[in-house]
Design a protein around this motif. Structure first.
Motif, PDB file in Angstrom:
ATOM      1  N   VAL A 189      40.088  43.009  39.848  1.00  0.00           N
ATOM      2  CA  VAL A 189      39.583  42.858  41.296  1.00  0.00           C
ATOM      3  C   VAL A 189      39.242  41.554  41.562  1.00  0.00           C
ATOM      4  O   VAL A 189      39.801  40.921  42.685  1.00  0.00           O
ATOM      5  N   ALA A 190      38.379  40.951  40.870  1.00  0.00           N
ATOM      6  CA  ALA A 190      38.102  39.418  40.906  1.00  0.00           C
ATOM      7  C   ALA A 190      39.189  38.465  41.045  1.00  0.00           C
ATOM      8  O   ALA A 190      39.138  37.571  41.936  1.00  0.00           O
ATOM      9  N   GLU A 191      39.980  38.815  40.133  1.00  0.00           N
ATOM     10  CA  GLU A 191      41.120  37.942  40.040  1.00  0.00           C
ATOM     11  C   GLU A 191      41.931  38.073  41.390  1.00  0.00           C
ATOM     12  O   GLU A 191      42.559  37.086  42.035  1.00  0.00           O
ATOM     13  N   GLY A 192      42.227  39.456  41.661  1.00  0.00           N
ATOM     14  CA  GLY A 192      42.967  39.728  43.014  1.00  0.00           C
ATOM     15  C   GLY A 192      42.480  39.124  43.994  1.00  0.00           C
ATOM     16  O   GLY A 192      43.552  38.432  44.911  1.00  0.00           O
ATOM     17  N   PHE A 193      41.159  38.887  44.356  1.00  0.00           N
ATOM     18  CA  PHE A 193      40.611  38.428  45.483  1.00  0.00           C
ATOM     19  C   PHE A 193      40.690  36.758  45.454  1.00  0.00           C
ATOM     20  O   PHE A 193      41.009  36.236  46.410  1.00  0.00           O
ATOM     21  N   LEU A 216      49.525  40.977  43.231  1.00  0.00           N
ATOM     22  CA  LEU A 216      50.046  42.461  43.119  1.00  0.00           C
ATOM     23  C   LEU A 216      49.882  43.133  41.806  1.00  0.00           C
ATOM     24  O   LEU A 216      49.316  44.010  41.672  1.00  0.00           O
ATOM     25  N   MET A 217      50.073  42.503  40.667  1.00  0.00           N
ATOM     26  CA  MET A 217      49.955  42.751  39.435  1.00  0.00           C
ATOM     27  C   MET A 217      48.431  42.927  39.006  1.00  0.00           C
ATOM     28  O   MET A 217      48.255  43.729  38.020  1.00  0.00           O
ATOM     29  N   GLN A 224      45.893  51.147  38.365  1.00  0.00           N
ATOM     30  CA  GLN A 224      46.305  51.878  37.370  1.00  0.00           C
ATOM     31  C   GLN A 224      45.490  52.147  35.970  1.00  0.00           C
ATOM     32  O   GLN A 224      45.057  53.381  35.508  1.00  0.00           O
ATOM     33  N   GLY A 225      44.751  51.118  35.676  1.00  0.00           N
ATOM     34  CA  GLY A 225      43.892  51.321  34.326  1.00  0.00           C
ATOM     35  C   GLY A 225      42.380  51.578  34.662  1.00  0.00           C
ATOM     36  O   GLY A 225      41.878  52.396  33.698  1.00  0.00           O
ATOM     37  N   ASN A 226      41.800  50.939  35.603  1.00  0.00           N
ATOM     38  CA  ASN A 226      40.549  51.195  35.978  1.00  0.00           C
ATOM     39  C   ASN A 226      40.152  52.560  36.874  1.00  0.00           C
ATOM     40  O   ASN A 226      39.205  53.110  36.799  1.00  0.00           O
ATOM     41  N   ILE A 227      41.205  53.044  37.652  1.00  0.00           N
ATOM     42  CA  ILE A 227      41.079  54.196  38.458  1.00  0.00           C
ATOM     43  C   ILE A 227      41.542  55.436  37.961  1.00  0.00           C
ATOM     44  O   ILE A 227      41.119  56.350  37.636  1.00  0.00           O
ATOM     45  N   LEU A 228      43.127  55.019  38.146  1.00  0.00           N
ATOM     46  CA  LEU A 228      43.816  56.358  38.253  1.00  0.00           C
ATOM     47  C   LEU A 228      43.878  56.945  36.545  1.00  0.00           C
ATOM     48  O   LEU A 228      43.998  58.106  36.143  1.00  0.00           O
ATOM     49  N   GLN A 229      44.032  55.910  35.848  1.00  0.00           N
ATOM     50  CA  GLN A 229      44.014  56.462  34.427  1.00  0.00           C
ATOM     51  C   GLN A 229      42.631  57.083  33.865  1.00  0.00           C
ATOM     52  O   GLN A 229      42.813  58.280  33.104  1.00  0.00           O
ATOM     53  N   LYS A 230      41.659  56.362  34.394  1.00  0.00           N
ATOM     54  CA  LYS A 230      40.314  57.101  34.129  1.00  0.00           C
ATOM     55  C   LYS A 230      40.147  58.615  34.673  1.00  0.00           C
ATOM     56  O   LYS A 230      39.620  59.406  34.284  1.00  0.00           O
ATOM     57  N   LEU A 231      40.510  58.449  36.039  1.00  0.00           N
ATOM     58  CA  LEU A 231      40.300  59.809  36.757  1.00  0.00           C
ATOM     59  C   LEU A 231      41.255  60.795  36.597  1.00  0.00           C
ATOM     60  O   LEU A 231      40.751  62.092  36.456  1.00  0.00           O
ATOM     61  N   ILE A 232      42.592  60.701  36.233  1.00  0.00           N
ATOM     62  CA  ILE A 232      43.670  61.615  36.225  1.00  0.00           C
ATOM     63  C   ILE A 232      44.174  61.795  35.046  1.00  0.00           C
ATOM     64  O   ILE A 232      44.291  62.987  34.202  1.00  0.00           O
ATOM     65  N   TYR A 233      44.955  60.691  34.454  1.00  0.00           N
ATOM     66  CA  TYR A 233      45.824  60.704  33.503  1.00  0.00           C
ATOM     67  C   TYR A 233      44.881  61.010  32.038  1.00  0.00           C
ATOM     68  O   TYR A 233      45.680  61.287  31.064  1.00  0.00           O
ATOM     69  N   LEU A 307      55.262  49.769  32.479  1.00  0.00           N
ATOM     70  CA  LEU A 307      56.642  49.062  32.281  1.00  0.00           C
ATOM     71  C   LEU A 307      57.389  49.532  33.427  1.00  0.00           C
ATOM     72  O   LEU A 307      58.107  48.729  34.112  1.00  0.00           O
ATOM     73  N   TRP A 308      57.085  50.885  34.094  1.00  0.00           N
ATOM     74  CA  TRP A 308      57.894  51.112  35.098  1.00  0.00           C
ATOM     75  C   TRP A 308      57.361  50.668  36.477  1.00  0.00           C
ATOM     76  O   TRP A 308      57.991  49.983  37.314  1.00  0.00           O
ATOM     77  N   ILE A 309      56.075  50.497  36.562  1.00  0.00           N
ATOM     78  CA  ILE A 309      55.383  49.855  37.682  1.00  0.00           C
ATOM     79  C   ILE A 309      55.946  48.388  37.862  1.00  0.00           C
ATOM     80  O   ILE A 309      55.891  47.740  39.027  1.00  0.00           O
ATOM     81  N   THR A 310      55.801  47.736  36.500  1.00  0.00           N
ATOM     82  CA  THR A 310      56.316  46.204  36.765  1.00  0.00           C
ATOM     83  C   THR A 310      57.637  46.090  37.239  1.00  0.00           C
ATOM     84  O   THR A 310      57.772  45.349  37.942  1.00  0.00           O
ATOM     85  N   SER A 311      58.763  47.141  36.848  1.00  0.00           N
ATOM     86  CA  SER A 311      59.705  47.164  37.395  1.00  0.00           C
ATOM     87  C   SER A 311      59.951  47.422  38.848  1.00  0.00           C
ATOM     88  O   SER A 311      60.653  46.751  39.519  1.00  0.00           O
TER      89      SER A 311
END
Length: 353
Positions: A189-193, A216-217, A224-233, A307-311
């Motif tokens: 997040v810090a990098e993104g902003f 964006l990346m 994907q890593g900090n939120i969705l992976q930990k929440l649901i995947y 890999l898919w999201i990068t595509s």
């Protein structure tokens, strides 16, 4: 829910005068969180808010908010800085995909077999990702200077008491917030902003475009890593059903000993196709406007999914460079979903405008 982040100050009787009000970081973050909540709520005539119940409607309002933030038509937006919130444009298409998945009859067909695991997981992930990421952007739009001072102090445990109590009533709160560290800042997040700050001061050229993709990346890795992976995947039940939908019979037998081949195949047939489309519609026949996940993608695994999201990000970026007008027209259509109706509409309620 009433507004618990209201600031009071003494006024005067001089027309067009200003009163200086000092807000601490916990109050400002509480206000950012209130923005997220009210966007997914209807305002009642008595001034309170009610969170809408319909998951697809929430997802469409989330898509609309992301699109409005990218287009700088959201509150506190700055039109001449359009493009600084680059992830938000892709996020609008992604949340639209969640809405379409929840709406599809295919998911309904699997419900007697799959229960509510996938539906609840999608609803939970999309809801708390929005609570996380929209607040960062709203706060930055309000005041980049205050954002820099407060970015390290976001923590739901330090919000003003009224908002803190309200958050405890939100769906999946007890099991979600500990997993995502109470919405504290992460390096991505810090990098993104930091990249947002560079992007917003640059002309629209190749260098700016490269920074937009980097932004964006960074944000994609965060969500994907900090939120969705930990929440649901990481949830064994959700991951198991993803394998069922993938018809990964060999892996299922290794991990659980069942279901039968026929069971897995039936579930996969009636499961929604996993793809991102760069339109305001749920589907499209034009191959250049969609990106289906490769068959080998293991959605529950972060590295495989990225890999898919990068595509997807590369295809999105290419279209934003070559066909920006068309892409922004689709985003403008999505932005119109901000007041999407709940399943039940009460006469004393009003959706966002």
């Amino acid at each position: 829910m009433a507004d618990g982040a209201t600031i009071e100050a003494m006024t005067n009787d001089r027309p067009d005068s200003c009163v200086e009000v000092h807000c601490g970081c916990p109050t400002l973050w509480s206000m950012a969180q209130q923005f997220c909540y009210t966007r997914l709520s209807n305002k009642k005539n008595n001034g309170a808010y009610r969170l809408i119940n319909l998951y697809p409607a929430r997802a469409r309002r989330i898509s609309a908010t992301y699109a409005r933030m990218y287009l700088e038509t959201e509150e506190h937006g700055v039109p001449e800085k359009k493009g600084r919130y680059y992830w938000m444009a892709l996020g609008a298409f992604a949340s639209k995909t969640v809405a379409c998945t929840l709406e599809t009859l295919q998911l309904s067909y699997t419900r007697p077999v799959m229960g509510t695991t996938v539906r609840e997981g999608l609803g939970q992930g999309n809801f708390w990702l929005f609570m996380d990421i929209a607040a960062w952007h709203w706060f930055y739009s309000v005041s980049p200077t205050s954002f820099d001072q407060c970015v390290g102090e976001r923590n739901t445990d330090t919000y003003v008491d009224q908002v803190k109590q309200q958050i405890k009533k939100l769906p999946w709160e007890a099991k979600s917030l500990p997993k995502i560290d109470h919405l504290k800042v992460k390096p991505e997040v810090a990098e993104g902003f930091a990249l947002v700050r560079q992007i917003e001061g640059m002309p629209d050229n190749r260098k700016r475009q490269n920074l937009q993709l980097r932004h964006l990346m960074a944000m994609a890795c965060h969500e994907q890593g900090n939120i969705l992976q930990k929440l649901i995947y990481n949830d064994p039940d959700f991951a198991w059903w993803i394998k069922v939908q993938r018809d990964d019979d060999h892996e299922l037998r290794q991990t659980s000993g069942y279901p039968t081949r026929a069971f897995a195949l039936a579930a996969s047939i009636f499961s929604p196709e996993l793809q991102i489309t760069f339109t305001s519609q749920c589907g499209t026949s034009e191959s250049q406007l969609k990106n289906p996940a490769p068959k080998e993608t293991k959605l529950e695994e972060y590295d495989s999914r990225m890999l898919w999201i990068t595509s997807v990000a590369d295809q999105f970026h290419n279209r934003m460079i070559k066909f920006k007008g068309q892409m922004e027209s689709e985003l403008a259509a999505i932005a119109g979903w901000v007041g999407t109706h709940d399943g039940v509409v009460y006469p004393d309620e009003h959706p966002p405008q």
